[in-house]
Design an enzyme around this catalytic site. Structure first.
Site, short mmCIF file in Angstrom:
data_model
loop_
_atom_site.label_atom_id
_atom_site.label_comp_id
_atom_site.label_asym_id
_atom_site.label_seq_id
_atom_site.Cartn_x
_atom_site.Cartn_y
_atom_site.Cartn_z
N HIS A 21 0.84 -1.20 0.00
CA HIS A 21 0.00 0.00 0.00
C HIS A 21 0.88 1.25 0.00
O HIS A 21 0.70 2.16 -0.83
CB HIS A 21 -0.90 -0.04 1.23
CG HIS A 21 -1.65 1.22 1.50
ND1 HIS A 21 -3.03 1.28 1.46
CD2 HIS A 21 -1.24 2.47 1.84
CE1 HIS A 21 -3.42 2.51 1.74
NE2 HIS A 21 -2.35 3.25 1.99
N GLU A 22 1.83 1.29 0.92
CA GLU A 22 2.73 2.45 0.99
C GLU A 22 3.64 2.54 -0.22
O GLU A 22 3.98 3.63 -0.69
CB GLU A 22 3.56 2.38 2.28
CG GLU A 22 2.74 2.44 3.56
CD GLU A 22 1.93 3.72 3.68
OE1 GLU A 22 2.37 4.76 3.14
OE2 GLU A 22 0.86 3.68 4.31
N ASP A 213 -28.27 -44.67 -5.32
CA ASP A 213 -27.52 -45.15 -6.49
C ASP A 213 -28.46 -45.62 -7.60
O ASP A 213 -28.21 -46.63 -8.27
CB ASP A 213 -26.58 -46.30 -6.09
CG ASP A 213 -25.53 -45.86 -5.08
OD1 ASP A 213 -25.14 -44.68 -5.13
OD2 ASP A 213 -25.12 -46.69 -4.25
#
Length: 416
Positions: A21-22, A213
């Site tokens: 972010h930075e 089944d």
């Protein structure tokens, strides 16, 4: 050990996200020619650093985020050295400042989107056709999963000594059987199974037709008793009803995988849903504060209450402990998206607050020019400091509240 590993991994993922972010702020600022003097991961005392050009890079001792220092973010900043006046951030066009201030949130969105795309082509994304409401579930074929017991009261809990055994299990039904009739009444979906059961008495004998089944079968069992609200009024009075001890296995898969191209559309659709959910979560925050206090003071923790980085890391640890890596990465996606949206709120000291002020200045200058009046100039950030401190104080108190709740009464996704 795996739980601790998961906590550390998730905390590390958050730290990397915040550091990126930075870095987004720093790289866009440098690209426009603004002066960036420092970029650090963490806070507190410096553990290690080096200088390249005009910027110092390094790591600090408290790994709870990061920061970059852009010279002259506001006209009131006194960090502009002689000769650097033209490189002060506040002197740049509003669109360039907007790009720089929004780059942090864009980074979080990019991390979320890339992770979602990878999940879409590998593990799959939540199936939009999967039944998410009671009404949708009742339209599903009555393919059953057996409970271990019948809880006699109207609560969701694990089986306890003394609880009645599941009548379906006693009749030798199996997970995946599809119920087709009950006492001769045709059953076409799960809702009809519930409705028909409610017409029978606890302790009565029930004949169940089923398909297993592809082969039909029939068994007889004695129904147990539990407590439930009416099907058409979930908040109505609870009373005794007959129970078979089964749940629903939805016919639709919980996740869908996509090809590389189709994954872009699926990622976009899921992101849209996430955006709506994030906005709703932000709107609910004020009303969830009492629930957080209840959790801290000994009450039950509401799973819909906000969590802190501590709580998110604990959930990440649970996910790894239970080998639920999809949950781990979806937490990572959700947290990044939330942080990205939250940072764009038009409040100082958030990035969105700086963006809002920049565009307010631009709009105000435009209006004054139309009115043939002198440009009022830049906003005085010093006059906004009381409001900024109030936001910091409220945000800090809320963060402390969520962290405390996540320590003393955390939200859990799995039984531990």
């Amino acid at each position: 050990m795996s739980y601790l590993l998961g906590v550390v991994l998730f905390a590390l993922a958050i730290l990397i996200s915040v550091s990126l972010h930075e870095a987004g702020h720093m790289l866009t600022a440098k690209a426009f020619g603004m002066k960036v003097t420092r970029y650090f991961v963490g806070f507190g005392p410096t553990l290690w650093s080096f200088r390249r050009g005009e910027t110092e890079y390094g790591v600090k001792g408290i790994p709870l985020g990061g920061f970059c220092k852009i010279v002259g973010m506001t006209p009131q900043d006194d960090d502009v050295e002689p000769g650097d006046e033209k490189r002060a951030m506040w002197r740049y066009p509003v669109w360039k400042r907007t790009v720089v201030m929004s780059a942090g949130s864009v980074t979080h969105f990019a991390l979320a989107l890339v992770t979602l795309w990878i999940l879409a082509v590998s593990a799959g994304l939540p199936n939009p056709a999967y039944p998410t409401t009671e009404q949708q579930a009742r339209q599903e074929p009555a393919v059953i999963t057996l409970s271990d017991c019948v809880v006699p009261d109207n609560t969701a809990r694990a089986c306890a000594p003394g609880d009645a055994a599941s009548p379906a299990a006693q009749a030798q039904l199996r997970d995946g059987d599809r119920v087709t009739s009950l006492n001769g009444m045709p059953i076409n979906n799960y809702g009809q199974l519930l409705t028909t059961l409610r017409g029978l008495q606890p302790g009565s004998t029930a004949t169940i037709g089923y398909v297993r089944d592809g082969q039909p079968g029939q068994v007889t069992t004695t129904l147990a008793k539990t407590e439930r609200a009416p099907l058409d009024d979930p908040k109505g009075a609870v009373g005794p009803v007959a129970a078979l001890g089964v749940g629903l296995i939805p016919s639709t898969p919980t996740r869908v995988t996509y090809g590389p191209v189709a994954a872009f559309g699926a990622t976009a659709d899921f992101t849209g849903e996430m955006a709506v959910g994030t906005l709703h979560a932000l709107q609910r925050i004020p009303q969830k504060v009492p629930a957080l206090w209840t959790a801290i003071t000994g009450g039950e923790r509401d799973v819909d209450t906000p969590i802190s980085v501590v709580g998110a890391s604990r959930l990440g640890g649970e996910a790894v402990e239970n080998n639920a890596w999809l949950v781990f990465f979806m937490l990572f996606v959700s947290l990044n998206f939330f942080i990205g949206v939250f940072n764009l709120l038009p409040l100082l000291p958030l990035d969105g607050g700086h963006i809002a002020i920049a565009w307010f200045e631009r709009a105000r200058s435009w209006v004054y020019a139309r009115l043939r009046r002198p440009d009022p100039g830049r906003v005085d950030y010093l006059k906004l400091m009381p409001f900024t401190y109030a936001v910091i104080l409220i945000g800090g108190a809320f963060t402390l509240l969520t962290i405390t709740a996540d320590v003393v009464n955390p939200i859990t996704l799995f039984s531990r």
